[in-house]
Structure formats: structure tokens, C-alpha cells
Design a protein around this motif. Structure first.
Motif, short mmCIF file in Angstrom:
data_model
loop_
_atom_site.label_atom_id
_atom_site.label_comp_id
_atom_site.label_asym_id
_atom_site.label_seq_id
_atom_site.Cartn_x
_atom_site.Cartn_y
_atom_site.Cartn_z
N LEU A 1 0.82 -1.21 0.00
CA LEU A 1 0.00 0.00 0.00
C LEU A 1 0.86 1.26 0.00
O LEU A 1 0.51 2.24 -0.66
CB LEU A 1 -0.95 -0.01 1.20
CG LEU A 1 -2.02 -1.10 1.16
CD1 LEU A 1 -2.82 -1.10 2.46
CD2 LEU A 1 -2.92 -0.96 -0.03
N SER A 2 1.96 1.23 0.72
CA SER A 2 2.87 2.39 0.71
C SER A 2 3.43 2.64 -0.68
O SER A 2 3.53 3.78 -1.12
CB SER A 2 4.03 2.16 1.69
OG SER A 2 3.57 2.17 3.00
N LEU A 3 3.77 1.55 -1.36
CA LEU A 3 4.28 1.68 -2.73
C LEU A 3 3.21 2.24 -3.66
O LEU A 3 3.50 3.05 -4.55
CB LEU A 3 4.75 0.31 -3.23
CG LEU A 3 5.40 0.26 -4.60
CD1 LEU A 3 6.71 1.03 -4.62
CD2 LEU A 3 5.64 -1.18 -5.01
N LEU A 4 1.98 1.83 -3.47
CA LEU A 4 0.88 2.26 -4.34
C LEU A 4 0.27 3.60 -3.95
O LEU A 4 -0.66 4.06 -4.59
CB LEU A 4 -0.22 1.18 -4.34
CG LEU A 4 0.17 -0.16 -4.95
CD1 LEU A 4 -0.97 -1.16 -4.75
CD2 LEU A 4 0.52 -0.01 -6.41
N SER B 1 -8.32 8.04 0.47
CA SER B 1 -8.24 8.18 1.93
C SER B 1 -7.47 7.04 2.60
O SER B 1 -7.07 7.15 3.75
CB SER B 1 -9.65 8.28 2.54
OG SER B 1 -10.42 7.17 2.17
N ILE B 2 -7.20 5.94 1.89
CA ILE B 2 -6.39 4.86 2.44
C ILE B 2 -4.98 5.38 2.72
O ILE B 2 -4.30 4.88 3.62
CB ILE B 2 -6.40 3.63 1.51
CG1 ILE B 2 -7.80 3.00 1.55
CG2 ILE B 2 -5.34 2.61 1.90
CD1 ILE B 2 -8.03 1.88 0.58
N GLN B 3 -4.56 6.40 2.00
CA GLN B 3 -3.26 7.02 2.27
C GLN B 3 -3.19 7.52 3.71
O GLN B 3 -2.13 7.47 4.33
CB GLN B 3 -3.01 8.19 1.31
CG GLN B 3 -2.80 7.76 -0.11
CD GLN B 3 -2.63 8.94 -1.05
OE1 GLN B 3 -2.91 10.08 -0.71
NE2 GLN B 3 -2.17 8.67 -2.25
N ASN B 4 -4.31 7.99 4.25
CA ASN B 4 -4.33 8.46 5.64
C ASN B 4 -4.02 7.32 6.61
O ASN B 4 -3.33 7.53 7.61
CB ASN B 4 -5.69 9.07 5.98
CG ASN B 4 -5.99 10.31 5.18
OD1 ASN B 4 -5.09 11.02 4.75
ND2 ASN B 4 -7.26 10.56 4.94
N ILE B 5 -4.52 6.14 6.32
CA ILE B 5 -4.25 4.98 7.18
C ILE B 5 -2.76 4.65 7.12
O ILE B 5 -2.13 4.40 8.15
CB ILE B 5 -5.10 3.76 6.75
CG1 ILE B 5 -6.58 4.06 6.96
CG2 ILE B 5 -4.67 2.50 7.50
CD1 ILE B 5 -7.53 3.05 6.35
N ILE B 6 -2.19 4.65 5.92
CA ILE B 6 -0.77 4.34 5.76
C ILE B 6 0.09 5.38 6.47
O ILE B 6 1.05 5.04 7.17
CB ILE B 6 -0.40 4.26 4.26
CG1 ILE B 6 -1.21 3.19 3.55
CG2 ILE B 6 1.10 4.02 4.08
CD1 ILE B 6 -1.16 1.83 4.19
N ASN B 7 -0.27 6.64 6.35
CA ASN B 7 0.48 7.71 7.04
C ASN B 7 0.38 7.55 8.56
O ASN B 7 1.36 7.72 9.27
CB ASN B 7 -0.04 9.09 6.62
CG ASN B 7 0.29 9.41 5.19
OD1 ASN B 7 1.25 8.89 4.63
ND2 ASN B 7 -0.50 10.25 4.56
N CYS B 8 -0.79 7.22 9.04
CA CYS B 8 -1.00 7.01 10.47
C CYS B 8 -0.15 5.85 10.98
O CYS B 8 0.52 5.95 12.01
CB CYS B 8 -2.47 6.77 10.76
SG CYS B 8 -2.84 6.48 12.50
N VAL B 9 -0.17 4.74 10.26
CA VAL B 9 0.62 3.56 10.64
C VAL B 9 2.11 3.91 10.66
O VAL B 9 2.82 3.54 11.60
CB VAL B 9 0.34 2.38 9.67
CG1 VAL B 9 1.35 1.25 9.87
CG2 VAL B 9 -1.08 1.86 9.86
N SER B 10 2.57 4.65 9.66
CA SER B 10 3.98 5.04 9.61
C SER B 10 4.37 5.90 10.80
O SER B 10 5.41 5.68 11.43
CB SER B 10 4.28 5.82 8.32
OG SER B 10 4.08 4.99 7.21
N LYS B 11 3.54 6.88 11.12
CA LYS B 11 3.82 7.76 12.26
C LYS B 11 3.78 7.00 13.58
O LYS B 11 4.64 7.19 14.44
CB LYS B 11 2.83 8.92 12.28
CG LYS B 11 3.07 9.93 11.19
CD LYS B 11 2.02 11.02 11.21
CE LYS B 11 2.18 11.94 10.03
NZ LYS B 11 1.10 12.92 9.93
N CYS B 12 2.80 6.16 13.75
CA CYS B 12 2.65 5.41 15.00
C CYS B 12 3.79 4.41 15.19
O CYS B 12 4.21 4.17 16.32
CB CYS B 12 1.31 4.67 15.03
SG CYS B 12 -0.11 5.79 15.15
N ALA B 13 4.28 3.84 14.11
CA ALA B 13 5.35 2.85 14.20
C ALA B 13 6.68 3.48 14.61
O ALA B 13 7.54 2.81 15.17
CB ALA B 13 5.52 2.13 12.86
#
Length: 98
Positions: free
Chosen positions: A30-33, A84-96
Motif C-alpha cells: 500500500l505504501s508503494l501504491l 483516503s487509504i493514504q491516511n491509514i498508511i500515514n498514520c501507521v507510519s507515524k505510530c510505528a
């Protein structure tokens, strides 16, 4: 729209999508896409994972409504179904990172 505004079917669908996303390989895909569309071959080369593994994970993400595919000649291109799935990926990246 707030979570409490969703009915049981919508909540079920959201949970199913989140479960599909919740895998390290799928998060990487998902990050790649996030800003592009790629074929299975391009994804497997970029992420250095087996093509069969890539296809398996793409199938799950597509089946759960996270990705869409578009056939062009011999190639099938995958992309995020919802921006909006980009928001989930950004959130996961920040939280990690914390």
C-alpha cells in the motif's frame, strides 16, 4: 462522518478492510501504491518479494475492497481504491516510529 454514524454492515466492511491491511507485506504494498499504480511484476521487484506472494497479497487487498485493478493489454495495474487509504498508511507510519 463519524464512526457512530456507520451501520453494522458498514462497520463490518471497515473492519474487514483493516484486517486485510494489517500485514507487513500488505502495508509495504500500500505504501508503494500510495501515489502510483504498478503491475504485479513491478511491485515484486520494488519490494523484493516473490511474485506469487505479491499476487496472493494483492488478491486479498482487492477482495476486501482496498485495491482496484485495471487491465491494459497484457498488464494488470493495481492502485488504491480510495485516496483516503493514504491516511491509514500515514498514520501507521507515524505510530510505528514513536
Amino acid at each position: 462522518m463519524k464512526i457512530q454514524d456507520l451501520d453494522a454492515n458498514e462497520l463490518d466492511r471497515a473492519a474487514s478492510m483493516l484486517k486485510a491491511i494489517a500485514h507487513p507485506t500488505r502495508i509495504a504494498i500500500l505504501s508503494l501504491l500510495e501515489d502510483n499504480r504498478f503491475t504485479v511484476s513491478e511491485i515484486h521487484k520494488n519490494l523484493n518479494i516473490e511474485q506469487s506472494t505479491t499476487s496472493h497479497h494483492l488478491g486479498i487487498l482487492k477482495d476486501k475492497g482496498v485495491l482496484v485493478s485495471q487491465r491494459e493489454g497484457k498488464n494488470t495495474y493495481y492502485s488504491l481504491k480510495y485516496e483516503s487509504i493514504q491516511n491509514i498508511i500515514n498514520c501507521v507510519s507515524k505510530c510505528a516510529r514513536t
